[in-house]
Design an enzyme around this catalytic site. Structure first.
Site, short mmCIF file in Angstrom:
data_model
loop_
_atom_site.label_atom_id
_atom_site.label_comp_id
_atom_site.label_asym_id
_atom_site.label_seq_id
_atom_site.Cartn_x
_atom_site.Cartn_y
_atom_site.Cartn_z
N CYS A 43 39.83 -1.56 -35.84
CA CYS A 43 40.91 -0.72 -35.34
C CYS A 43 40.98 -0.80 -33.81
CB CYS A 43 40.70 0.73 -35.77
SG CYS A 43 42.08 1.82 -35.31
N ASP A 45 41.40 1.62 -31.91
CA ASP A 45 40.85 2.87 -31.39
C ASP A 45 39.79 2.60 -30.31
OD1 ASP A 45 39.26 5.33 -31.15
OD2 ASP A 45 40.40 6.00 -32.91
N ARG A 47 37.42 4.19 -29.35
CA ARG A 47 36.06 4.66 -29.66
C ARG A 47 35.28 3.69 -30.54
NH1 ARG A 47 38.24 10.16 -32.07
NH2 ARG A 47 39.63 8.58 -32.93
N HIS A 99 37.22 2.93 -39.71
CA HIS A 99 36.39 4.00 -39.15
C HIS A 99 36.88 5.37 -39.61
CE1 HIS A 99 39.10 5.40 -35.79
NE2 HIS A 99 39.66 4.26 -36.08
N CYS A 102 40.09 7.82 -38.39
CA CYS A 102 41.11 6.87 -37.90
C CYS A 102 42.48 7.54 -37.82
CB CYS A 102 41.17 5.66 -38.82
SG CYS A 102 42.34 4.40 -38.24
CO CO Z 1 41.66 3.83 -36.17
#
Ligand code: CO
Length: 210
Positions: A43, A45, A47, A99, A102
């Protein structure tokens, strides 16, 4: 804001110095080429930084990231990355890593409208539709969310195994394994979702579950 932004260049210079202290030829060696063993499909993302959470160094992991780690069969970006990774770099492992927490998966679950991104989220909606019996039966919203993240990874691995790129590699006897993982942003731990595919016969078994 400006100071924080300029800090990126200071950080970069410090990083270069650190790498050169460890190995004076570090960048010269990297510049010669790459032969990563892993392709990471994760992803976007912020993080979930692929290298950092797996302790891999520059040169060790080929990376593709998009919202909710999707394998969309007509996504030329993903297909180009996959083709280069499998056919040229000959990676040995492809990891699809979702994750928990998400935002893309949560957005698909909430059925809200977000504009342009809804087009992309529709691919995640499709996963929900396939598994709606199992997901709707989970009353606890957080538990349903976590399960949706896992089922999304399962479906993306499934789609990945059916691409002609992966199928042809297996037909040619190439050593290539496809894995499904989930990363937990709450504790930093990676979870192997327990299915790995390394040849066509296993994929036939997978298809029977559809
Ligand atoms: Co995500």
């Amino acid at each position: 804001m400006g100071t924080k932004y300029h800090q990126l260049f200071h950080n970069n210079q410090k990083w270069v110095q650190k790498k050169l202290q460890e190995d004076v030829h570090y960048f010269q060696k990297l510049a010669k080429g790459q032969s990563p063993e892993y392709l990471w499909i994760g992803c976007s993302d912020s993080r979930v930084p692929a290298n950092e959470i797996t302790g891999t160094q520059p040169g060790e992991m080929f990376v593709h990231r998009n919202i909710a780690n999707m394998v969309v069969k007509n996504d030329m970006n993903l297909l180009s990355v996959l083709s280069y990774a499998v056919e040229v770099l000959k990676v040995k492992h492809i990891i699809v890593c979702g994750h928990y927490g998400c935002g893309g998966v949560l957005a698909a679950m909430s059925k809200k409208k977000y504009g342009l991104i809804d087009n992309w989220l529709s691919h995640i909606d499709a996963v929900y539709k396939i598994h709606h019996n199992e997901l709707d039966a989970i009353e606890d919203q957080e538990a349903r969310f976590r399960r949706f993240v896992e089922l999304n990874v399962t479906e993306q691995v499934n789609g990945l195994c059916r691409t002609s790129i992966v199928q042809n590699a297996w037909k040619a006897g190439q050593d290539l394994q496809v894995h499904g993982w989930a990363y937990d942003i709450h504790d930093g731990l990676l979870h192997d979702l327990g299915f790995t595919f390394s040849k066509m016969e296993e994929q036939v078994v997978l298809n029977q579950f559809e």
